[in-house]
Scaffold this motif. Structure first.
Motif: not given
Ligand code: MG
Length: 536
Positions: A199-210
Motif C-alpha cells: 500500500q505504498d506507505p511512504n507515499g512515493n508512488g513506488q513499491a520500494d518498501e522493505i
Molecule cells: Mg513507496
C-alpha cells in the motif's frame, strides 16, 4: 578427545613460555620506563583502548585531577580498537603488559595468563570506593568474583544504561498513513507487513518498501532470533553470556536454543515472511552495507518498516522520528501476557569488564590511589562524559549536565573528549546525568519493553552473566561450539530462506544431537556453572 588434550597441552606450553619471558621485564624500570619522575613522585603507566584518539587523555583535565588524587604522575598510552586487535596476542605472549590496563583484557585472558593479573581482593582496604561499588551493585561484584579473588574490576556506566541492548522498531508514520493499529501478535505483524508491501506507505508512488529488515542469524546483538522471547523463552544477546553461546534455562534445566520447539516456530515464521516477500530474499547473502542503506536510506524517504537494533536514532538516523519501539509480540493471541519476555541484556549493557593491574607494577601504592580515585563519583562522571567544567557542569546534589560541546564529529556519545565506555569507574544510581544523548535515546527505545522485561525471572529464566566456566571447560565449549554453529546456523538460515522446516526438523534435530557435535556435553557444562552461579 585426543584433539582437545593436544590443544590444551599447546596452550599450557604457550603460557609457560610467556611466563618465562616476563622475568626480564620485571627487572625493567629502565630509561624508557622510569619508576619516578624528576620531582621524585612515582609514575603510573596506564594503557587504555579507545575507539577514537583525536583528544588525548593526558590533555584532559580529568587526568590532572587523577594525578592530584594519587600524588603521582600518570603516563598514558592510547591504543585504538584496530591496533589492539592486531597486537593483543603478540603482546600477551611476550608479557608486554602495562601497569594498569583499561578495556584491554577479559576473563578469558585472565584464565589463560593468570600471572599477568594482580589479585585486587588483597588491596580492597586501599580501595574504599570499589568496596562501596560492590556493596551497591552485587551483580558487578559477582561478575569478577573468582573464588573470592578479583583479577579484574568492572565498570558501571549508570542507571541510564540499565536497558536491554536490543529493541524492535516499527515505522509509526507508515502505520498512521495506512490507518493501522500497532501489531501485538505474530499474525498481526504479518498482516501489517503485507500492508507495508502493498500500500505504498511512504507515499512515493513506488513499491520500494522493505516491510521488514533483519541481520544475520546469531545469538549476538540485534539478532532476529530475539523473536524467541515471544514464545516465552528468554534471550540475553550481549557480551559473553551463556545466551550468546546458545543456551538458556527453563525450570532449572539448561537447554539449547537450537534444539527448542520454539526455535522451530521462529524459523517457520521467518520463512513465511520471507516467502511472502516481506523480508529481502538475499538477507543472508547480501553485503552488510546494504542493510544501512535500506534502514537509513537518504535520510528523507523511509524504506524499511520493521527492524531490530540498539535505539531508533542509531538504527534510522535522520528518519528516527518515524519509528517507535514495537512492544514485544505474543506468538499467539491466546498466550497469557506474562509469558511474553524480552532480551534480558541489561547487566551486560550497564556493566563491563575493564580494569586490570600487572603484578609487576612497581608503584602499587600509587596504582591503588589512582584506582580508588577513578571509582569516586566525580572522576567517574568525568572519565565517562568529559571533564568538569569544560564539557560537564556539576549542578550539585549529584546532578551533572553534559554540554552539547561534548558531542563532536557527529557522535551521540562522548568518546572523543572522554574515555566513555572504556572508562573504569562507578556512576552510582544516586547520580542524575542530564543530556546524555545515547542513554536518553536507548532508554526511550527501552520503555516499550519494560513490561515484558518485568516478566523475566533474572536467575530462573536466564543463565546469569556471572556464570563463568573454567579455562578447561571453556576450551571444550568453544571447540564444540564451532562444530555446532557451523552445522546449525547454516541449517536454520536455509530453513528460513528455502523452507522445509516442517519436513526437515526431525532430521535436523537428529544431526544436531549426534554425539560428535558435543551439544549435550556443552549443556552439561553450562548446567554445572548455572547451578554454581545461582547459589553464589
Ligand atoms: Mg513507496
Amino acid at each position: 578427545m585426543g584433539r582437545r588434550s593436544l590443544h590444551t597441552a599447546k596452550l599450557a606450553v604457550a603460557a609457560f613460555a610467556a611466563a618465562a619471558m616476563m622475568v626480564p621485564l620485571a627487572a625493567c624500570g629502565g630509561d624508557d620506563h622510569p619508576e619516578t619522575a624528576d620531582d621524585g613522585k612515582p609514575i603510573v603507566y596506564i594503557t587504555v583502548r579507545r575507539n577514537v584518539t583525536d583528544v588525548h587523555v593526558e590533555d584532559m583535565p580529568f587526568s590532572q585531577e587523577l594525578e592530584a588524587a594519587c600524588d603521582c604522575h600518570i603516563q598514558w598510552e592510547e591504543i585504538t580498537d584496530n591496533a589492539w586487535g592486531q597486537q593483543k596476542s603478540a603482546k600477551m605472549a611476550a608479557g608486554d603488559i602495562p601497569d594498569v590496563g583499561l578495556s584491554l583484557f577479559d576473563l578469558n585472558d585472565v584464565a589463560q595468563y593468570p600471572d599477568y593479573f594482580l589479585d585486587l581482593s588483597e588491596y580492597m582496604d586501599d580501595l574504599p570506593n570499589v568496596q562501596a561499588f560492590f556493596e551497591a551493585q552485587p551483580t558487578a561484584e559477582k561478575m569478577v568474583n573468582d573464588d573470592g579473588h578479583y583479577y579484574m574490576l568492572p565498570s558501571d556506566r549508570g542507571k541510564g544504561y540499565r536497558v536491554s541492548a536490543t529493541h524492535m522498531f516499527i515505522n509509526k508514520t507508515w502505520l498512521d498513513n495506512l490507518g493501522l493499529e500497532m501489531p501485538t501478535t505474530w499474525d498481526e505483524l504479518e498482516q501489517v507487513l503485507i500492508a507495508f508491501r502493498d500500500q505504498d506507505p511512504n507515499g512515493n508512488g513506488q513499491a520500494d518498501e522493505i516491510p521488514m529488515n533483519i541481520r544475520d542469524l546469531s545469538f549476538g546483538l540485534w539478532s532476529p532470533l530475539v523473536l524467541l522471547n515471544s514464545t516465552g523463552i528468554t534471550t540475553n544477546f550481549m557480551g559473553s553470556s551463556a545466551s550468546t553461546q546458545g543456551y538458556y534455562v527453563e525450570d532449572g534445566e539448561v537447554k539449547s536454543y537450537y534444539e527448542a520447539d520454539e526455535m522451530k516456530d521462529v524459523v517457520a515464521y521467518y520463512n513465511k515472511l520471507m516467502s511472502e516477500g516481506l523480508i529481502p530474499k538475499d538477507t543472508f547473502t547480501r553485503d552488510d552495507s546494504q542493510y544501512a542503506s535500506q534502514t537509513q536510506n537518504d535520510g528523507k524517504t523511509a524504506l524499511t518498516g520493521v527492524s531490530i537494533g540498539w535505539s531508533s536514532a542509531n538504527e534510522y538516523g535522520d528518519l528516527a522520528d518515524q519509528y517507535v519501539t514495537l512492544p514485544p509480540l505474543k506468538q499467539t493471541a491466546d498466550m497469557p501476557d506474562e509469558d511474553v519476555k524480552w532480551d534480558y541484556s541489561m547487566d551486560g549493557t550497564e556493566f563491563a569488564y575493564v580494569l586490570s593491574v600487572n603484578p609487576e607494577a612497581v608503584n602499587l601504592d600509587a596504582v591503588m590511589k589512582v584506582i580508588n580515585a577513578m571509582y569516586g563519583e566525580k572522576l567517574s562522571v568525568e572519565g565517562y562524559f568529559g571533564s568538569i567544567p569544560d564539557y560537564v557542569s556539576d549542578d550539585g546534589d549529584s546532578q551533572y549536565t553534559i554540554s552539547d560541546d561534548a558531542y563532536v564529529n557527529g557522535r551521540s556519545d562522548t568518546a572523543v573528549i572522554a574515555l566513555q565506555d572504556r572508562f573504569a569507574g562507578w556512576i552510582p544510581d544516586s547520580v542524575t546525568i542530564v543530556n546524555d544523548t545515547n542513554a536518553d535515546e536507548v532508554t526511550a527505545s527501552d520503555e516499550a519493553c519494560k513490561e515484558a522485561l518485568g516478566h523475566v525471572d533474572p536467575t530462573g529464566d536466564v543463565i546469569p552473566i556471572w556464570a563463568r566456566p573454567s579455562q578447561e571447560d571453556n576450551e571444550t565449549l568453544a571447540n564444540n561450539k564451532t562444530a555446532i554453529d557451523n552445522f546449525a546456523l547454516n541449517k536454520l538460515a536455509t530453513f528460513i530462506q528455502d523452507g522445509g522446516v516442517e519436513e526437515g526438523w526431525d532430521t535436523y534435530i537428529e544431526q544436531l544431537t549426534a554425539e560428535s557435535l558435543g551439544l549435550q556435553q556443552n549443556i552439561d557444562i553450562w548446567q554445572k556453572y548455572y547451578e554454581e552461579a545461582i547459589s553464589q
